[in-house]
Design a protein around this motif. Structure first.
Motif, PDB file in Angstrom:
ATOM      1  N   CYS A 119       0.854  -1.189   0.000  1.00 24.33           N
ATOM      2  CA  CYS A 119       0.000   0.000   0.000  1.00 24.33           C
ATOM      3  C   CYS A 119       0.894   1.244   0.000  1.00 24.33           C
ATOM      4  N   TYR A 120       0.696   2.110  -1.008  1.00 19.05           N
ATOM      5  CA  TYR A 120       1.546   3.296  -1.208  1.00 19.05           C
ATOM      6  C   TYR A 120       0.596   4.416  -1.618  1.00 19.05           C
ATOM      7  N   LEU A 121       0.314   5.354  -0.704  1.00 16.59           N
ATOM      8  CA  LEU A 121      -0.749   6.325  -0.931  1.00 16.59           C
ATOM      9  C   LEU A 121      -0.283   7.769  -1.060  1.00 16.59           C
ATOM     10  N   ARG A 122       0.835   8.137  -0.463  1.00 16.82           N
ATOM     11  CA  ARG A 122       1.293   9.524  -0.468  1.00 16.82           C
ATOM     12  C   ARG A 122       2.763   9.592  -0.879  1.00 16.82           C
ATOM     13  N   GLY A 123       3.181  10.776  -1.308  1.00 18.99           N
ATOM     14  CA  GLY A 123       4.536  10.944  -1.820  1.00 18.99           C
ATOM     15  C   GLY A 123       5.594  11.089  -0.762  1.00 18.99           C
ATOM     16  N   ARG A 145       5.670   7.344   5.935  1.00 17.06           N
ATOM     17  CA  ARG A 145       5.729   8.491   5.023  1.00 17.06           C
ATOM     18  C   ARG A 145       4.684   8.362   3.922  1.00 17.06           C
ATOM     19  N   ALA A 146       4.455   7.151   3.457  1.00 15.79           N
ATOM     20  CA  ALA A 146       3.595   6.934   2.299  1.00 15.79           C
ATOM     21  C   ALA A 146       2.165   6.524   2.668  1.00 15.79           C
ATOM     22  N   VAL A 147       1.924   6.210   3.941  1.00 13.60           N
ATOM     23  CA  VAL A 147       0.584   5.812   4.386  1.00 13.60           C
ATOM     24  C   VAL A 147       0.225   6.626   5.624  1.00 13.60           C
ATOM     25  N   PRO A 148      -0.710   7.577   5.525  1.00  6.81           N
ATOM     26  CA  PRO A 148      -1.079   8.409   6.678  1.00  6.81           C
ATOM     27  C   PRO A 148      -1.660   7.585   7.824  1.00  6.81           C
ATOM     28  N   PHE A 149      -1.673   8.188   9.005  1.00  6.42           N
ATOM     29  CA  PHE A 149      -2.086   7.479  10.209  1.00  6.42           C
ATOM     30  C   PHE A 149      -3.502   6.927  10.099  1.00  6.42           C
ATOM     31  N   ASP A 150      -4.442   7.703   9.566  1.00  7.09           N
ATOM     32  CA  ASP A 150      -5.810   7.205   9.492  1.00  7.09           C
ATOM     33  C   ASP A 150      -5.906   5.983   8.584  1.00  7.09           C
ATOM     34  N   GLN A 151      -5.051   5.911   7.575  1.00  7.32           N
ATOM     35  CA  GLN A 151      -5.054   4.752   6.687  1.00  7.32           C
ATOM     36  C   GLN A 151      -4.350   3.553   7.324  1.00  7.32           C
ATOM     37  N   LEU A 152      -3.333   3.815   8.151  1.00  6.15           N
ATOM     38  CA  LEU A 152      -2.736   2.731   8.927  1.00  6.15           C
ATOM     39  C   LEU A 152      -3.770   2.115   9.862  1.00  6.15           C
ATOM     40  N   ALA A 176      -6.997   2.186   9.432  1.00  6.78           N
ATOM     41  CA  ALA A 176      -7.959   1.457   8.601  1.00  6.78           C
ATOM     42  C   ALA A 176      -7.429   0.089   8.209  1.00  6.78           C
ATOM     43  N   ALA A 177      -6.129   0.013   7.912  1.00  5.42           N
ATOM     44  CA  ALA A 177      -5.536  -1.279   7.553  1.00  5.42           C
ATOM     45  C   ALA A 177      -5.626  -2.263   8.713  1.00  5.42           C
ATOM     46  N   ALA A 178      -5.405  -1.770   9.937  1.00  5.69           N
ATOM     47  CA  ALA A 178      -5.478  -2.646  11.105  1.00  5.69           C
ATOM     48  C   ALA A 178      -6.897  -3.148  11.347  1.00  5.69           C
ATOM     49  N   ASN A 179      -7.884  -2.380  10.902  1.00  6.47           N
ATOM     50  CA  ASN A 179      -9.280  -2.719  11.175  1.00  6.47           C
ATOM     51  C   ASN A 179     -10.007  -3.353   9.992  1.00  6.47           C
ATOM     52  N   LEU A 180      -9.295  -3.613   8.892  1.00  7.15           N
ATOM     53  CA  LEU A 180      -9.953  -4.184   7.727  1.00  7.15           C
ATOM     54  C   LEU A 180     -10.607  -5.528   8.050  1.00  7.15           C
ATOM     55  N   ALA A 181     -11.782  -5.714   7.528  1.00  4.06           N
ATOM     56  CA  ALA A 181     -12.435  -7.010   7.690  1.00  4.06           C
ATOM     57  C   ALA A 181     -11.686  -8.060   6.884  1.00  4.06           C
ATOM     58  N   SER A 182     -11.822  -9.318   7.283  1.00  2.38           N
ATOM     59  CA  SER A 182     -11.090 -10.379   6.592  1.00  2.38           C
ATOM     60  C   SER A 182     -11.635 -10.633   5.200  1.00  2.38           C
ATOM     61  N   HIS A 183     -12.907 -10.297   4.950  1.00  2.00           N
ATOM     62  CA  HIS A 183     -13.487 -10.521   3.628  1.00  2.00           C
ATOM     63  C   HIS A 183     -13.664  -9.178   2.922  1.00  2.00           C
ATOM     64  N   SER A 214       2.304   1.458  16.698  1.00  2.00           N
ATOM     65  CA  SER A 214       1.713   0.911  17.903  1.00  2.00           C
ATOM     66  C   SER A 214       0.337   1.507  18.155  1.00  2.00           C
ATOM     67  N   GLU A 215       0.210   2.809  18.018  1.00  2.00           N
ATOM     68  CA  GLU A 215      -1.071   3.465  18.236  1.00  2.00           C
ATOM     69  C   GLU A 215      -2.102   3.025  17.203  1.00  2.00           C
ATOM     70  N   ALA A 216      -1.640   2.714  15.989  1.00  2.00           N
ATOM     71  CA  ALA A 216      -2.548   2.240  14.941  1.00  2.00           C
ATOM     72  C   ALA A 216      -2.951   0.782  15.131  1.00  2.00           C
TER      73      ALA A 216
END
Length: 455
Positions: free
Chosen positions: A161-165, A215-222, A224-231, A269-271
């Motif tokens: 996952c690469y979202l920001r520059g 640097r490339a993945v903002p905190f809110d997206q980190l 979100a990645a931790a909370n993604l559903a398995s499906h 850790s916070e994410a």
């Protein structure tokens, strides 16, 4: 059934003589051949004889296959970081599914020649150069899968996952023109695309995941990645395993502290992303609290010493991480060299340079770093033991580099040039120092030259 008789072998409890390896075929839909017996002080009988020292196949836990085209191309003008980055974008901008397949196939074949039987590919070149998806949005990842199949090595595709520059004190910057092909819209779009990849786990392929960096993945997206559903949409998606570049350079720490008020490790850790599934790649510039956070959760760290020194990034705290409970593995990253013996030795030698003392890691500890597969999702590989995948490497100890050595100290003398036999899942991929695909040097030259024709 196949049998190999090893003059010497590095078993889980150390060096042994006259070791007979017995391998049997796949069962219950598992295509892997496995060791069913490992016998010491055994006669050769009718087994294939392997002279030298045999050890488990190596796991390269961090690779960017296309960076192989940068070797010997970034050192002019003093070889600054900016020289390296510009050349990297030069190659990345020209990649397409066909030339990526050709380059990765040759690179993975070079890895096989060096005794690597499993690679974790940190893959972020997903889309067309303008950022639009290919008709099949995973075609570049599929090229890597085909390349590994052709070269004969096991692959965990770490789709990234690469979202920001980048990241500054003022926040995250947009993807640059050169980075657009790396990016998905957000974590959910990335997860949907990843879910469509074919893992083929029983045939030597697995799909893992990666966040490029804080640097490339903002905190809110980190988060979100931790909370993604398995499906996710059409497939099943999981963060096991999850890799991330972490604190590779001081500038990353400085920007993260300036914007978030936390180190990159504290942000993870916070994410909610630090656990046994996480591999922190590089982990070079960590403070004591960072090391504790990683160690308490028994996370992994992938050290890439030959790249870290090539890019002048620094020496990571290998011993402190190991002592805290972090599992250390090794990668060749940008492939300035592909030689796991170099990576192995550098872990110990860098600690010697840091401390002016010797003897931080025993040879068996270093071998364990180079052969551990669990951070790539292959817990049943990396040892010469019954039930494990039948992967092994045999190294000469009568070459100009290894002649006269104590076989127990082979890791401190050999190079990849001393590898003469490599077997993965019971099938030879390197015999008498030759890869089954033929002239790997010619393959590399032919695949790399087009990237530089107009340079």
């Amino acid at each position: 059934m196949k049998q190999f008789w090893c003059e010497y072998a590095l078993l889980p409890d150390g060096l042994a003589r006259s070791v007979l390896l017995t391998i049997e075929g796949a069962e219950d839909g598992d295509d892997a051949r496995r060791f069913v017996a490992v016998e010491q002080d055994a006669p050769a009988g009718g087994a294939e004889v392997l002279r030298g020292v045999t050890m488990p196949g190596f796991a390269n836990t961090h690779s960017h296959a296309f960076h192989r085209a940068l070797r010997g191309r970034t050192h002019d003008g003093g070889g600054t970081f900016w020289t390296w980055r510009d050349r990297m974008y030069h190659v990345a901008g020209q990649l397409d599914p066909d030339n990526y397949l050709s380059l990765a196939r040759a690179t993975y074949a070079e890895m096989a020649l060096a005794g690597i039987t499993t690679v974790g590919e940190f893959h972020y070149v997903h889309h067309n150069p303008d950022g639009t998806p290919y008709d099949d949005p995973n075609v570049m990842g599929m090229a890597l899968q085909q390349a590994a199949r052709d070269a004969g090595i096991r692959l965990t595709l770490l789709d990234t996952c690469y979202l920001r520059g980048g990241l500054t004190a003022d926040g995250h910057t947009p993807l640059s023109a050169q980075q657009r092909r790396f990016g998905d819209a957000d974590v959910m779009a990335w997860g949907e695309r990843v879910s469509r990849l074919d893992a083929w786990h029983s045939r030597g392929f697995a799909v893992g995941t990666a966040m490029h960096s804080v640097r490339a993945v903002p905190f809110d997206q980190l988060t979100a990645a931790a909370n993604l559903a398995s499906h996710v949409c059409e497939g099943t998606w999981s963060v096991d395993p999850l890799h991330i570049h972490l604190s590779e350079q001081p500038a990353e720490n400085e920007a993260c502290l300036a914007h978030y008020g936390r180190t990159p490790t504290q942000l993870l850790s916070e994410a909610g992303l630090i656990d046994r599934n996480l591999t922190a790649v590089h982990a070079t510039h960590l403070n004591d609290e960072d090391i504790r956070l990683l160690g308490d959760e028994h996370a992994f760290a992938s050290f890439c010493p030959t790249t870290e020194r090539d890019l002048a990034d620094g020496i990571g705290p290998a011993k402190a991480l190991r002592d805290s409970g972090v599992g250390i593995s090794l990668g060749s990253d940008q492939h300035a060299v592909i030689d796991m013996f170099e990576e192995i030795r550098a872990v110990e030698m860098h600690e010697r340079l840091r401390t002016n003392a010797r003897g931080h890691f025993a040879a068996q500890d270093l071998l364990g770093m180079a052969t551990r597969h669990d951070s790539l999702g292959w817990e049943d590989a990396g040892q010469l033991a019954p039930g494990m995948h039948a992967d092994f490497v045999t190294v000469s100890f009568d070459s100009p580099r290894t002649a006269g050595i104590d076989p127990a100290q082979i890791l401190f003398a050999a190079t990849s040039a001393d590898v003469h036999t490599v077997v993965r899942d019971g099938e030879p991929i390197v015999t008498d120092g030759h890869h089954r695909l033929g002239d790997v040097g010619r393959m590399l030259a032919d695949s790399i030259a087009p990237f530089w024709e107009d340079a």
